[in-house]
Design an enzyme around this catalytic site. Structure first.
Site, PDB file in Angstrom:
ATOM      1  N   CYS A  56       1.151  -1.171   0.338  1.00  0.00           N
ATOM      2  CA  CYS A  56       0.419  -0.010  -0.293  1.00  0.00           C
ATOM      3  C   CYS A  56       1.302   0.931  -0.023  1.00  0.00           C
ATOM      4  O   CYS A  56       2.004   1.300  -0.030  1.00  0.00           O
ATOM      5  CB  CYS A  56      -0.978   0.192   1.209  1.00  0.00           C
TER       6      CYS A  56
ATOM      7  N   ARG B 298      -4.919   1.377  -0.408  1.00  0.00           N
ATOM      8  CA  ARG B 298      -5.033   0.413   0.286  1.00  0.00           C
ATOM      9  C   ARG B 298      -4.609  -0.706  -1.483  1.00  0.00           C
ATOM     10  O   ARG B 298      -5.835  -0.178  -2.453  1.00  0.00           O
ATOM     11  CB  ARG B 298      -6.011  -0.064   0.670  1.00  0.00           C
ATOM     12  N   LEU B 299      -3.990  -1.626  -1.479  1.00  0.00           N
ATOM     13  CA  LEU B 299      -3.873  -2.973  -2.356  1.00  0.00           C
ATOM     14  C   LEU B 299      -4.316  -3.768  -1.849  1.00  0.00           C
ATOM     15  O   LEU B 299      -3.783  -4.871  -1.614  1.00  0.00           O
ATOM     16  CB  LEU B 299      -2.395  -2.978  -3.180  1.00  0.00           C
TER      17      LEU B 299
ATOM     18  N   ASN C 237       1.565  -0.100   5.605  1.00  0.00           N
ATOM     19  CA  ASN C 237       2.250  -0.200   4.106  1.00  0.00           C
ATOM     20  C   ASN C 237       2.604  -1.714   4.135  1.00  0.00           C
ATOM     21  O   ASN C 237       4.125  -1.951   5.203  1.00  0.00           O
ATOM     22  CB  ASN C 237       3.547   0.225   3.366  1.00  0.00           C
ATOM     23  N   GLY C 238       2.607  -2.817   3.328  1.00  0.00           N
ATOM     24  CA  GLY C 238       3.027  -3.882   3.928  1.00  0.00           C
ATOM     25  C   GLY C 238       2.380  -5.658   4.226  1.00  0.00           C
ATOM     26  O   GLY C 238       1.140  -5.852   4.148  1.00  0.00           O
TER      27      GLY C 238
ATOM     28  N   ASP D 119      -4.477  -8.678   8.752  1.00  0.00           N
ATOM     29  CA  ASP D 119      -2.717  -8.434   9.882  1.00  0.00           C
ATOM     30  C   ASP D 119      -3.000  -7.454   9.989  1.00  0.00           C
ATOM     31  O   ASP D 119      -2.095  -7.118  11.454  1.00  0.00           O
ATOM     32  CB  ASP D 119      -1.303  -8.804   8.573  1.00  0.00           C
TER      33      ASP D 119
ATOM     34  N   GLY E 287      13.787 -13.928  -5.785  1.00  0.00           N
ATOM     35  CA  GLY E 287      14.971 -14.948  -4.989  1.00  0.00           C
ATOM     36  C   GLY E 287      15.695 -13.145  -4.880  1.00  0.00           C
ATOM     37  O   GLY E 287      17.259 -13.703  -4.420  1.00  0.00           O
TER      38      GLY E 287
END
Length: 606
Positions: free
Chosen positions: A2, A48-49, A74-75, A98, A366
C-alpha cells in the site's frame, strides 16, 4: 502492499486539498481504496492494494474499538495469525487482516510490538492519548518511508513525490551535494540520506516516536541487530543443508498467504529456481514469469528458466522484451523512482511486472539470495585483498597495463582504500575517486565523510572478511538499491513482491555460519547451489554466471541515444560538462565502456 502519508501541523491545520493530492499521488501503490483520518492538526492517509480480506473491513487508516489509536500500514505481517493467538486481552475483531492484528498488538505491547512481528512493513501508529506517532520499518527495508520535519510541520510518506506536493516544503529544500557525491560512488543514496536536504529515509530495522507535544523525534533505535549474531560451530554439512531447507520452506510458505492470485518471478538463476522449487511444494498450478531479451542473446537466459519450469512442472509465462520497447517508458519509469538509482534493470523488471499483473497480484522473487548466501565475486576479491594485502601493494603498479574500466584495474587501484569504501567502489560500475574530482571540478574529497554510512558498519564480523562484506551489503546495498528498485518497479503497476530468501530466521541462521559455508574454493552460494540441484539439472545451477545483465551498453549507443544526449549535457551547478563529453565520446566510439557512469549522470540530470 500500500501507500501511506501524513501531515502534522505544530500550530497550523494542514490544508486538506493539498493532502488529498499527496495521498492521491500514491494511487499506484494502492488502487483499491483511499482512506483519510483527521484529528486536530493531524491528517493520516492510506492507499490500499487489497491482498488479505478484500472486504471494506480491511480499509485504512484503521481504528481500535475506542478510536484512540489509528494505524496506516504498508506491507504484510507473515506471523500475524500466531501473534493473534498470543494476544491476551479481549478485542472486537472486524476483519481477517494482519493490519488489525498489528493494531491490537500495539495496544498490548506498545512500541515493543516491533520485536514481535515478521514481514515487510512501514507503518505509522497514532496514539491519541500519548499524542505521538510510532513509526517502524521492516528488518531489511523492503518497504520505504520518507519523512521531513521543521518548526511548522512533520510530514511522512511512502514515496518522496508525495512529500514534494506540499508547497511549503518545496521552498525549503535543495539538492544535498554530499548525497549527490554518494550517488556517484554508490549508484544510489544510502539511508538515512536523501537526494534532497532535510528529507530523510527511515533506516531498515529502525523505529522511532514523534512526540507531537514536545515536537521532537525520540526513542530512535535499531530493534534488530544482525551484528549481534554469533558464529557457531555448525557441525556436519548434511545437517546444515537440512536446516536451511526447513527455513527456506517455512519462509516460502509464510509468503504464500493471499486472497488474490500469486506467482513467481523466474529468471533461471539459482535464487529464483530455489524459490520456485519450494513454492511448487505448496501450489500445484504455480504461475512463473520470465523476461527474454529478444534482440540481445548475450543477455538472455530465458532458456534456463524454461528448463527449470519444465523440470518442476510449473506454468511458464514468457515476456519478450524488445530493445525498441526501452524507449517507450524509460523516462516515466525513472521518474517513478523519485531518487536517482543507476540500474537499468529496473526497465525490464517494470515490464515483466506489468506483464505478470495480468494474471497475478503478488509475486515471489529471489532477491536477497546473493547477499544472504554469498553470491558476488566482490566478496572473493575482498577476502583476497585482506588476506594478501602486502602482495597487492607490491602489485599495484600492474594496473598501468589495464584499461580503467577493467575490473582488474579497479581491484588493484582500490587496494589502499578502507575495506568499506572498497566494497562499494569495486564491482558496481562506480566512478573512481580521481574521476569524481574531474566530474565535480574539485581538488579533494572527504572520503571518510562520503562513506560514513559504510564505515560505521565495517567493524562488525571483523574476523571473517566474507561475512563482513555480506553484512555491509545487507545494511546498505540491499535496502537502498535492490529492494528500492524492486519496490518501485512493481508498485508502478500495483503488484506486490515478496522475498522468501530474506526471511529473518533464515538470515539469522546464515549469518551464524562460518564464511566457508557461503563461498568455498571460489564457488559462490556454495550451500544454495547444493540445495538447488535437488530440484533441477546440475548444469543449470553450475553454469557460468552471466556478466551482461541488461544490454545498457547497446541501448546508449542506439535505442536511448537521443534521450541520453538530451540529458547528459544539461548545464547545472554540479558537473563539468567537458568531462561528461569526454566519457560520452569514449563510450560512443567504443574506446571505453562508460555505461554505468553515464547512467549515473543521466539519472541525476533527469
Amino acid at each position: 502492499m500500500c501507500g501511506i502519508a501524513g501531515i502534522i501541523g505544530k500550530n497550523k491545520i494542514p490544508d486538506r486539498n493539498i493532502f488529498n493530492n499527496m495521498i492521491s499521488s500514491l494511487k499506484k501503490r494502492g488502487p483499491d481504496y483511499q482512506g483519510i483520518y483527521y484529528d486536530k492538526n493531524l491528517i493520516i492517509g492510506h492507499r490500499r492494494l487489497s491482498i488479505i480480506d478484500l472486504s471494506s473491513y480491511g480499509n485504512q487508516p484503521m481504528l481500535n474499538e475506542i478510536e484512540n489509536i489509528a494505524i496506516a500500514f504498508n506491507g504484510e505481517i507473515y506471523n500475524y495469525l500466531d501473534l493473534k493467538k498470543e494476544l491476551k486481552n479481549e478485542h472486537i475483531w472486524n476483519s481477517r487482516t494482519d493490519t488489525e492484528v498489528l493494531l491490537h498488538a500495539y495496544e498490548e505491547y506498545g512500541e515493543e510490538v516491533v520485536k514481535k512481528i515478521e514481514g515487510m512493513f512501514a507503518f505509522a501508529i497514532y496514539d491519541k492519548n500519548k499524542n505521538n506517532i510510532f513509526f517502524a520499518r521492516d528488518h531489511f527495508g523492503k518497504k520505504p518511508l520518507y519523512y521531513y520535519y521543521d518548526d511548522e510541520f512533520f510530514i511522512f510518506a511512502s514515496e518522496l513525490k508525495a512529500i514534494l506536493l506540499f508547497p511549503e516544503i518545496r521552498k525549503k529544500i535543495k539538492i544535498d551535494e554530499n548525497a549527490l557525491i554518494k550517488f556517484l560512488f554508490y549508484g544510489y543514496i544510502p539511508s538515512p540520506d536523501c537526494i534532497l536536504n532535510n528529507i530523510k529515509k527511515l533506516e531498515p530495522s529502525t523505529c522511532f516516536v514523534f512526540d507531537i507535544s514536545k515536537w521532537q523525534i525520540k526513542n530512535k533505535y535499531n530493534y534488530w541487530n544482525i551484528e549481534a549474531i554469533k558464529e557457531i560451530k555448525p557441525g556436519a554439512e548434511t545437517q546444515v543443508l537440512e536446516n536451511i531447507k526447513i527455513l527456506i520452506k517455512d519462509g516460502v510458505k509464510k509468503r504464500l498467504m493471499s486472497d488474490v492470485p500469486l506467482g513467481v518471478f523466474l529468471s533461471g538463476g539459482v535464487d529464483s529456481t530455489v524459490v520456485t522449487s519450494f513454492s511448487k511444494l505448496f501450489i500445484d498450478k504455480l504461475q512463473t514469469f520470465t523476461v527474454a531479451y529478444k534482440n540481445s542473446p548475450e543477455a538472455d537466459e530465458s532458456k534456463y528458466a524454461k528448463r527449470v519450469a519444465e523440470k518442476l512442472g510449473v506454468k511458464y509465462n514468457l515476456y519478450y522484451f524488445e530493445d525498441e520497447t526501452v524507449n517507450e517508458n524509460f523516462l516515466n519509469i525513472l521518474n517513478y523512482l523519485d531518487e536517482p538509482i543507476a540500474d537499468a534493470a529496473v526497465i525490464p523488471l517494470y515490464y515483466i511486472a506489468k506483464f505478470a499483473k495480468n494474471k497475478i497480484t503478488v509475486a515471489l522473487s529471489g532477491d536477497g539470495g546473493d547477499e544472504i548466501f554469498g553470491g558476488y565475486a566482490k566478496y572473493i576479491a575482498q577476502k583476497k585483498i585482506e588476506d594478501f594485502k602486502y602482495l597487492f601493494y607490491i602489485l599495484r603498479f600492474l594496473k598501468l597495463f589495464f584499461n580503467k574500466t577493467n575490473s582488474y584495474y579497479k581491484l588493484l587501484d582500490s587496494v589502499n582504500l578502507p575495506f568499506a569504501v572498497r566494497q562499494f567502489i569495486f564491482g558496481s560500475g562506480s566512478f573512481l575517486v580521481p574521476e569524481v574530482l574531474c566530474l565535480l571540478k574539485r581538488d579533494r574529497l572527504n572520503i571518510k565523510e562520503i562513506f560514513n554510512d559504510a564505515e560505521k558498519y565495517s567493524s562488525y564480523f571483523y574476523g571473517s572478511n566474507i561475512n563482513r562484506a555480506i553484512y555491509l551489503d545487507c545494511r546498505i546495498q540491499l535496502p537502498d538499491w535492490y529492494l528500492v528498485k524492486a519496490d518501485r518497479a512493481t508498485m508502478a503497476v500495483s503488484l506486490e513482491v515478496r522475498n522468501p530468501l530474506l526471511d529473518r530466521k533464515l538470515a539469522e541462521y546464515m549469518f551464524s555460519l562460518p564464511e566457508n559455508f557461503k563461498i568455498r574454493n571460489g564457488e559462490t552460494k556454495y550451500l544454495l547451489k547444493k540445495i538447488a540441484i535437488d530440484f533441477v539439472d546440475r548444469d543449470i545451477i553450475y553454469r557460468k554466471k552471466s556478466g551482461f545483465g541488461v544490454p545498457l551498453n547497446k541501448w546508449i549507443r542506439k535505442e536511448l541515444k537521443d534521450i541520453f544526449y538530451d540529458y547528459l549535457f544539461v548545464k547545472n551547478d554540479f558537473f563539468n560538462i567537458d568531462y561528461v563529453k569526454q566519457i560520452y565520446n569514449e563510450h560512443m566510439s567504443g574506446k571505453k565502456d562508460n555505461r554505468f557512469k553515464l547512467l549515473r549522470i543521466f539519472n541525476f540530470n533527469y
